[in-house]
Motif scaffolding. Structure first.
Motif, mmCIF file in Angstrom:
data_model
loop_
_atom_site.group_PDB
_atom_site.id
_atom_site.type_symbol
_atom_site.label_atom_id
_atom_site.label_comp_id
_atom_site.label_asym_id
_atom_site.label_seq_id
_atom_site.Cartn_x
_atom_site.Cartn_y
_atom_site.Cartn_z
ATOM 1 N N PHE A 1 4.262 14.964 -6.783
ATOM 2 C CA PHE A 1 4.373 17.006 -6.251
ATOM 3 C C PHE A 1 4.553 17.309 -5.108
ATOM 4 O O PHE A 1 4.654 17.590 -4.401
ATOM 5 C CB PHE A 1 5.157 17.180 -7.450
ATOM 6 N N ARG A 2 2.705 16.523 -5.423
ATOM 7 C CA ARG A 2 2.117 17.432 -4.683
ATOM 8 C C ARG A 2 1.571 16.695 -3.198
ATOM 9 O O ARG A 2 2.229 17.030 -1.714
ATOM 10 C CB ARG A 2 0.928 17.261 -5.200
ATOM 11 N N LEU A 3 2.496 15.726 -3.179
ATOM 12 C CA LEU A 3 2.197 14.819 -1.887
ATOM 13 C C LEU A 3 3.342 15.506 -0.786
ATOM 14 O O LEU A 3 3.392 15.887 0.463
ATOM 15 C CB LEU A 3 2.399 13.787 -2.379
ATOM 16 N N GLU A 4 4.714 15.486 -2.019
ATOM 17 C CA GLU A 4 6.082 15.801 -0.745
ATOM 18 C C GLU A 4 6.185 17.255 -0.758
ATOM 19 O O GLU A 4 6.155 17.724 0.192
ATOM 20 C CB GLU A 4 6.889 16.009 -2.337
ATOM 21 N N VAL A 5 5.698 18.121 -1.466
ATOM 22 C CA VAL A 5 5.021 19.506 -1.152
ATOM 23 C C VAL A 5 4.030 20.148 0.046
ATOM 24 O O VAL A 5 4.698 20.911 1.054
ATOM 25 C CB VAL A 5 4.870 19.700 -1.836
ATOM 26 N N ALA B 1 10.825 16.910 -2.978
ATOM 27 C CA ALA B 1 9.661 17.264 -4.013
ATOM 28 C C ALA B 1 10.976 17.540 -5.409
ATOM 29 O O ALA B 1 10.210 17.672 -6.207
ATOM 30 C CB ALA B 1 9.008 18.454 -3.424
ATOM 31 N N LYS B 2 12.069 18.544 -4.722
ATOM 32 C CA LYS B 2 12.815 18.938 -6.093
ATOM 33 C C LYS B 2 13.762 17.314 -6.909
ATOM 34 O O LYS B 2 13.124 17.212 -7.830
ATOM 35 C CB LYS B 2 13.882 19.937 -5.222
ATOM 36 N N PHE C 1 2.172 21.648 -11.855
ATOM 37 C CA PHE C 1 3.717 22.011 -11.251
ATOM 38 C C PHE C 1 3.684 23.218 -10.105
ATOM 39 O O PHE C 1 3.707 23.675 -8.846
ATOM 40 C CB PHE C 1 5.016 20.934 -11.525
ATOM 41 N N ILE C 2 2.966 24.341 -11.416
ATOM 42 C CA ILE C 2 3.898 25.685 -10.864
ATOM 43 C C ILE C 2 2.218 26.260 -10.041
ATOM 44 O O ILE C 2 2.780 26.648 -9.610
ATOM 45 C CB ILE C 2 3.143 26.662 -11.753
ATOM 46 N N MET D 1 9.942 27.582 -6.787
ATOM 47 C CA MET D 1 8.891 28.877 -7.793
ATOM 48 C C MET D 1 10.338 28.498 -8.357
ATOM 49 O O MET D 1 10.169 27.960 -9.980
ATOM 50 C CB MET D 1 8.174 29.120 -7.145
ATOM 51 N N MET D 2 11.149 29.366 -8.445
ATOM 52 C CA MET D 2 11.999 29.716 -9.116
ATOM 53 C C MET D 2 13.055 27.797 -9.803
ATOM 54 O O MET D 2 13.236 27.852 -10.466
ATOM 55 C CB MET D 2 13.335 30.605 -8.884
ATOM 56 N N PHE D 3 13.091 27.314 -8.708
ATOM 57 C CA PHE D 3 14.017 25.737 -9.213
ATOM 58 C C PHE D 3 12.885 25.526 -9.762
ATOM 59 O O PHE D 3 13.448 24.673 -10.811
ATOM 60 C CB PHE D 3 13.599 25.151 -7.920
ATOM 61 N N LEU D 4 11.924 25.535 -10.065
ATOM 62 C CA LEU D 4 10.652 24.565 -11.603
ATOM 63 C C LEU D 4 10.799 25.641 -12.515
ATOM 64 O O LEU D 4 11.050 24.880 -13.516
ATOM 65 C CB LEU D 4 9.408 25.478 -10.847
#
Length: 325
Positions: A190-194, A228-229, A249-250, A264-267
């Protein structure tokens, strides 16, 4: 048995003969004294025999590596002190090749020794042996596919050193085939994609400010963190995200310079659909919103009160301002 022994004796003799020109040149340059030169040859010969005996010990390989590393450091120090400039390529690199050889021979015997693989990988980085580093990652992961640390190190090497996002993504996808229940792997993927999208957004901003067309034109969906999503959704379906694992993730999104509120709201919204009774999620969402929209934060907590059956459970997790309670 006799033929086998004779074969490796000849091999040892061959290695000894190969090191003689190197030691002789170091003596000629004044880097080693004649006594030190003889000592180097004797010590290396002893280690060669120990490596090739029927029951060789890992400790013998490690001692040989430590000896060569100290000798290399001593050699470099004296070359600098003496101001020697006419050192041949053989003297400069033969000892490095020897250290690679010892590491590789040891790792062929101890394929599942992860700390030893990590030590070799660090050595390859230290001496900028790019090709050996790539091969080391491949072999290490082939024999230790369940080692999360090795997968992450390999992916980060592709991302940060080789600047190859596609290769890093492929490594994460392959890693998750073997370890799909690893929260750490999902978090790093996730970090990679973000961070990749964040980097592209910064580049686009700079190019726009300079009124120059960008060479890369990814789709709007991609630039809105679509990949990322997807990674986060897949993570939710494969692992049980808890108050100990979800902050990873947050925090990744929270540290972005571009302040991605939508992401962030999506998470939070995606996680709450799957874990509506998790007090940590409701409190974390309220904490996030308190600096942006107090009314909405209060509304979130009111929804939490009605959703979570056990109020005491929620109260224990509610660590934000008293006015929300």
């Amino acid at each position: 048995e006799f033929r086998k022994k004779s074969k490796w004796l000849k091999l040892i003799q061959s290695h000894i003969e190969e090191m003689l020109p190197e030691v002789y040149e170091l003596q000629q340059l004044g880097v080693l004294s004649p006594v030190e030169g003889k000592s180097v040859i004797k010590t290396r010969t002893d280690f060669e025999y120990k490596m090739r005996r029927r029951i060789s010990k890992k400790q013998d390989f490690l001692r040989f590596i430590d000896y060569e590393l100290k000798l290399e450091k001593l050699k470099e120090t004296r070359i600098l002190q003496l101001g020697v400039n006419d050192v041949s390529e053989g003297v400069r690199y033969r000892s490095l090749q020897r250290i690679h050889f010892i590491f590789q021979k040891c790792l062929r015997k101890y394929k599942n020794d992860v700390p030893l693989w990590i030590r070799y990988i660090k050595y390859c980085k230290q001496v900028s042996s790019t090709r050996s580093l790539g091969l080391a990652y491949v072999e290490a992961l082939k024999h230790n596919p369940s080692c999360i640390q090795l997968w992450i190190m390999s992916a980060k090497n592709e991302m940060e050193v080789n600047k190859n996002v596609s290769a890093a993504r492929s490594i994460f996808l392959q890693a998750l085939k073997f370890n799909k229940d690893s929260v750490e792997l999902w978090t790093e993927y996730f970090r990679l994609e973000v961070l990749h999208v964040e980097k592209l957004l910064k580049r686009r901003q700079i190019m726009t400010a300079c009124d120059k067309p960008s060479a890369e034109t990814p789709s709007d969906d991609f630039m809105n963190f679509k990949t990322a999503k997807i990674v986060f959704k897949n993570a939710l379906s494969c692992v049980d995200l808890t108050s100990q694992t979800l902050p990873g993730f947050i925090n990744i999104v929270g540290k972005l310079e571009s302040n991605q509120v939508d992401l962030m709201m999506f998470l939070f919204e995606t996680a709450l659909k799957q874990f509506p009774g998790c007090p940590f999620l409701w409190v974390s969402l309220a904490e996030y919103l308190i600096t942006k929209d107090v009314a909405k934060a209060k509304s979130i907590l009111e929804t939490a009160f009605s959703t979570i059956q056990t109020f005491e459970c929620f109260k224990r997790h509610c660590l934000i301002h008293d006015c929300f309670l």
